[in-house]
Design an enzyme around this catalytic site. Structure first.
Site: not given
Ligand code: BV8
Ligand code: ZN
Length: 254
Positions: A75, A106, A124, A194-195, A220
Site C-alpha cells: 500500500r 481518515q 488514522h 468519499g467515505t 460520493n
C-alpha cells in the site's frame, strides 16, 4: 453535469460562501482517482482481497507479522507513486476562498499535504511513518525493509516495527480527535467526501456537526451510511465535483 447536480452545486457554493467555519472530512474515495485503492470498492477494494479489518489490527499483526508488513509495503508503494488529484487541489484552494477551513482525513496517505493543504488532521495516522509496536520508538524505513518478509526489528527493544496508523481496536490520537470533534461542533458547513461512513468514531463527526446545526454536504460516487443524515448529496467523483464547487464559490466572489 445534469441540471439537478448543477443546482445543488450552486446551493452548496452559496452556503460555503456565507459560512464562518467550514470542516471537510475525507475518506478513501478522495484518493481513489489518484489510484490509491479504497477499502470497500468491490473490484479493487482491499476488503475484498484481504480481511483488512483483521490485518489492520494487533491480533492480525501478532498472528502473521510478515503478511501485515507486506500488505503495508504494498500500500505504501501505491501511495508513493500516486499524485494528488483535482479533488485534493480543489480542497487546498477552497481554504483560501472561505472564511476558515479545517481539513480532517481518515486517509493515511499524504496527498492532501502534497496538494498544498497545510494543517491536516489525520485521524488514522500516516502510512509512511513507523514506530516500534512494543516500545514506541520511531523507526526510519530502510530500502531493504520494503522487500523483507518480516517487519524490521526495533534497535532498542527487539520488538517488531509497524506503520504509524491506527489499527482497529486502537484509540485514535487524542489531540487530533479532540480538535476534529471541536471543529465539527463549531462549524456552519461540514463537507464529507468519499467515505462509506462505516468506521467509528470518524463517522460520528458529520453527525456531531449536524446535531450542532451545521449544514452537512456529502460528495460520493454512491450513497453511503451517512446519506440519510446529510442536507445535500452530490453524487459523482470528488475529483470532478470539488473543482466544480470551487469554481462556483469563486464565481460568487467575482
Ligand atoms: C476505536 C488506518 C476505541 C489503518 C483505519 C470492537 C472493538 C474495538 C472497536 C470496535 C469494535 N467494533 C467496532 C469498533 C469500532 C471500530 C469500527 O468502527 N469498526 C467498523 C468496521 C464497524 N473502530 C475502531 O476500532 C477505531 N478505534 O474505536 O477505539 C476503542 C478501543 C478499544 C476498544 C473499543 C473501542 C479505530 C478505527 C481506525 C481503523 N483504521 N485506517 C489502515 O489504513 O490500514 S480505518 C480505514 O477504513 C480508513 O482509514 C477509513 O477510515 C476506513 C475506510 O473507510 P473509507 O475511508 O470510508 O473508505 P471505504 O473504502 O470504506 O469507502 C470509500 C468511499 O468512497 C465509498 O463510499 C465510495 O463510494 C466512495 N468513493 C469511491 N471513489 C470515489 C468515492 N467518492 C468520491 N469520489 C470518488 N472518486
Ligand atoms: Zn522497541
Amino acid at each position: 453535469m445534469n441540471e439537478k447536480t448543477q443546482r445543488v452545486i450552486a446551493e452548496v457554493a452559496a452556503i460555503l460562501s456565507d459560512a464562518r467555519r467550514v470542516v471537510v472530512l475525507t475518506g478513501a474515495g478522495a484518493s481513489a482517482e489518484s489510484g490509491v485503492a479504497t477499502f470497500r470498492d468491490a473490484q479493487t477494494g482491499l476488503w475484498s482481497r484481504f480481511d483488512a479489518q483483521r490485518l489492520a489490527s494487533q491480533a492480525g499483526f501478532r498472528d502473521d507479522p510478515g503478511l501485515v508488513w507486506g500488505w503495508y509495503m504494498h500500500r505504501l508503494a501505491m501511495v508513493e507513486v500516486a499524485e494528488p488529484n483535482p479533488g485534493h487541489h480543489a480542497l487546498a484552494a477552497l481554504a483560501g476562498e472561505v472564511a476558515a477551513l479545517t481539513l480532517i482525513t481518515q486517509n493515511v496517505d499524504d496527498l492532501h499535504e502534497r496538494a498544498g493543504s497545510p494543517h491536516v488532521l489525520h485521524l488514522h495516522g500516516h502510512i509512511a511513518r513507523f514506530h516500534c509496536n512494543e516500545c514506541g520508538a520511531a523507526y526510519y524505513l530502510q530500502p531493504e525493509d520494503r522487500v523483507a518478509s518480516l517487519p524490521p526489528v526495533c534497535h532498542l527493544c527487539n520488538g517488531y516495527v509497524r506503520p504509524s496508523v491506527v489499527w482497529f481496536g486502537e484509540m485514535l490520537p487524542d489531540r487530533v480527535l479532540t480538535a476534529a470533534w471541536r471543529a465539527a461542533e463549531q462549524c456552519d458547513v461540514f463537507l464529507v467526501v468519499g467515505t462509506s461512513g462505516i468506521v467509528y468514531p470518524a463517522a460520528q463527526l458529520p453527525i456531531v456537526a449536524h446535531n450542532h446545526g451545521a449544514q452537512v454536504v456529502e460528495i460520493n460516487t454512491e450513497p453511503s451510511m451517512l446519506s440519510e443524515s446529510v442536507d445535500y448529496v452530490l453524487l459523482g467523483p470528488s475529483g470532478q465535483i470539488l473543482p466544480d464547487v470551487l469554481a462556483e464559490v469563486r464565481s460568487r466572489r467575482s
